[in-house]
Design a protein around this motif. Structure first.
Motif, PDB file in Angstrom:
ATOM      1  N   LYS A  25       9.889   5.640  -3.915  1.00 17.57           N
ATOM      2  CA  LYS A  25       8.975   4.898  -3.045  1.00 17.57           C
ATOM      3  C   LYS A  25       8.261   5.796  -2.032  1.00 17.57           C
ATOM      4  O   LYS A  25       8.189   5.495  -0.838  1.00 17.57           O
ATOM      5  CB  LYS A  25       9.724   3.744  -2.367  1.00 17.57           C
ATOM      6  CG  LYS A  25       8.799   2.628  -1.846  1.00 17.57           C
ATOM      7  CD  LYS A  25       8.023   1.949  -2.940  1.00 17.57           C
ATOM      8  CE  LYS A  25       6.736   1.316  -2.491  1.00 17.57           C
ATOM      9  NZ  LYS A  25       6.797   0.146  -1.702  1.00 17.57           N
ATOM     10  N   CYS A  27       4.759   6.784  -1.139  1.00 16.62           N
ATOM     11  CA  CYS A  27       3.462   6.203  -1.499  1.00 16.62           C
ATOM     12  C   CYS A  27       2.482   6.256  -0.327  1.00 16.62           C
ATOM     13  O   CYS A  27       2.875   6.294   0.838  1.00 16.62           O
ATOM     14  CB  CYS A  27       3.652   4.758  -1.959  1.00 16.62           C
ATOM     15  SG  CYS A  27       2.233   4.160  -2.906  1.00 16.62           S
ATOM     16  N   PHE A  33       2.439  -6.637  -2.724  1.00 11.41           N
ATOM     17  CA  PHE A  33       2.927  -7.095  -4.025  1.00 11.41           C
ATOM     18  C   PHE A  33       3.801  -6.068  -4.742  1.00 11.41           C
ATOM     19  O   PHE A  33       4.160  -6.243  -5.901  1.00 11.41           O
ATOM     20  CB  PHE A  33       1.745  -7.468  -4.931  1.00 11.41           C
ATOM     21  CG  PHE A  33       0.721  -6.365  -5.072  1.00 11.41           C
ATOM     22  CD1 PHE A  33       0.951  -5.289  -5.905  1.00 11.41           C
ATOM     23  CD2 PHE A  33      -0.465  -6.417  -4.356  1.00 11.41           C
ATOM     24  CE1 PHE A  33       0.017  -4.278  -6.035  1.00 11.41           C
ATOM     25  CE2 PHE A  33      -1.412  -5.403  -4.476  1.00 11.41           C
ATOM     26  CZ  PHE A  33      -1.167  -4.334  -5.315  1.00 11.41           C
ATOM     27  N   ASN A 106      -2.791   4.502  -7.843  1.00  8.62           N
ATOM     28  CA  ASN A 106      -3.442   3.542  -6.932  1.00  8.62           C
ATOM     29  C   ASN A 106      -4.815   4.050  -6.492  1.00  8.62           C
ATOM     30  O   ASN A 106      -5.548   3.333  -5.819  1.00  8.62           O
ATOM     31  CB  ASN A 106      -2.536   3.207  -5.744  1.00  8.62           C
ATOM     32  CG  ASN A 106      -2.284   4.380  -4.816  1.00  8.62           C
ATOM     33  OD1 ASN A 106      -3.102   5.279  -4.683  1.00  8.62           O
ATOM     34  ND2 ASN A 106      -1.139   4.364  -4.143  1.00  8.62           N
TER      35      ASN A 106
HETATM   36  S1  SF4 Z   1       0.669   1.706  -4.953  1.00  6.62           S
HETATM   37 FE1  SF4 Z   1       1.455  -0.200  -4.115  1.00  6.62          FE
HETATM   38  S2  SF4 Z   1       2.481  -1.123  -5.864  1.00  6.62           S
HETATM   39 FE2  SF4 Z   1       2.260   1.039  -6.378  1.00  6.62          FE
HETATM   40  S3  SF4 Z   1       4.155   2.048  -5.632  1.00  6.62           S
HETATM   41 FE3  SF4 Z   1       2.652   2.174  -3.968  1.00  6.62          FE
HETATM   42  S4  SF4 Z   1       3.123   0.396  -2.707  1.00  6.62           S
HETATM   43 FE4  SF4 Z   1       4.060   0.016  -4.712  1.00  6.62          FE
END
Ligand code: SF4
Length: 262
Positions: A25, A27, A33, A106
């Motif tokens: 995690k 990010c 979501f 993302n």
């Molecule tokens: S981009 Fe959004 S959905 Fe993907 S790991 Fe990061 S926080 Fe989670």
């Protein structure tokens, strides 16, 4: 396996072996979501962890099994482009395997030319677009404070010009945040600027960082998909089909990562 998960049979990409290039995690965003829970602290700092040699060595070992695959996918438990050497995975796939490579990102770091350059080594790149302006961007994906929606959108357009592979888009629909027809129209209009080859709509079919979120109905998803000029589709209630012969440990390992998009 420490860095690999799957292979996951996905509707869109066939059999895909996931490669997790993130520390858990890590990010740039904290999407409401997210299926992995809250990002404790969003970051824009790119690192060389985990060591890419260790990741590729595990991949080499796995490939000795000779199992059939369609894609080797950079995804996992955070944003793969935060890894400084994420492009080495695509170089490896191209040079040492008969498979195709896929980047699920993302897109928030595509403002960096070096990230776009390395991303362009993948055979397929799938980016996200869930908002239409800075305010909706902040509400839905709760980004690092320095990230600017307009700059990211411009970087998608730049990437479209620079990249000759297949560029796919995922739009995550969150009821009450971006599911009104006029909101989806604005997203669809922005998507036209960089002309994705394929658009998939996703919704919260699994537990999310914000536990109050609910999923859009499949009827509404089908209606919203019609609002895009590039043919869009609901990625379905099970984006990833979990193989029936998976052990509970393998299922748990899958759930801890981010391979569940297709
Ligand atoms: S981009 Fe959004 S959905 Fe993907 S790991 Fe990061 S926080 Fe989670």
């Amino acid at each position: 396996m420490k860095y690999l998960f799957g292979p996951v049979p996905s509707r869109r990409y066939g059999r895909s072996l996931g490669v997790d290039l993130s520390l858990f995690k890590t990010c740039t965003l904290n999407c409401c979501f997210c299926q992995l829970g809250d990002t404790k602290e969003t970051t824009l700092t790119r690192t060389a962890q985990p060591p890419i040699e260790d990741v590729l060595s595990e991949l080499r070992q796995w490939l000795l099994r000779g199992e059939p695959l369609d894609y080797i996918t950079a995804s996992g438990s955070g944003e793969p482009t935060l890894h400084i050497h994420f492009g080495d995975l695509f170089r490896f796939v191209r040079a040492e395997t008969p498979f195709r490579s896929l980047l699920l990102s993302n897109g928030s770091l595509f403002t960096l030319p070096e990230v776009r350059r390395e991303a362009a080594l993948a055979d397929v790149v799938k980016l996200s677009l869930n908002a239409w302006d800075q305010a909706s961007f902040e509400k839905i994906v709760r980004p690092h404070a320095s990230l600017r929606f307009d700059a990211i959108l411009e970087s998608y357009c730049a990437f479209r010009h620079e990249y000759h592979g297949r560029l796919d888009l995922e739009v995550f629909i969150v009821p009450g945040m971006n599911d009104a027809p006029e909101q989806v129209d604005r997203i669809a209009e922005l998507a036209q600027r960089f002309r994705p080859d394929d658009i998939s709509l996703n919704t919260a079919v699994r537990p999310t960082a914000d536990p109050s979120l609910r999923a859009c109905s499949s009827e509404q998803m089908a209606q919203l998909a019609l609002r895009f000029q590039t043919p869009a589709h609901d990625s379905g209630p099970q984006n990833t089909i979990i193989p029936v012969n998976m052990t509970s440990e393998e299922r748990a390992a899958l759930a801890l990562r981010h391979p569940l998009k297709s």
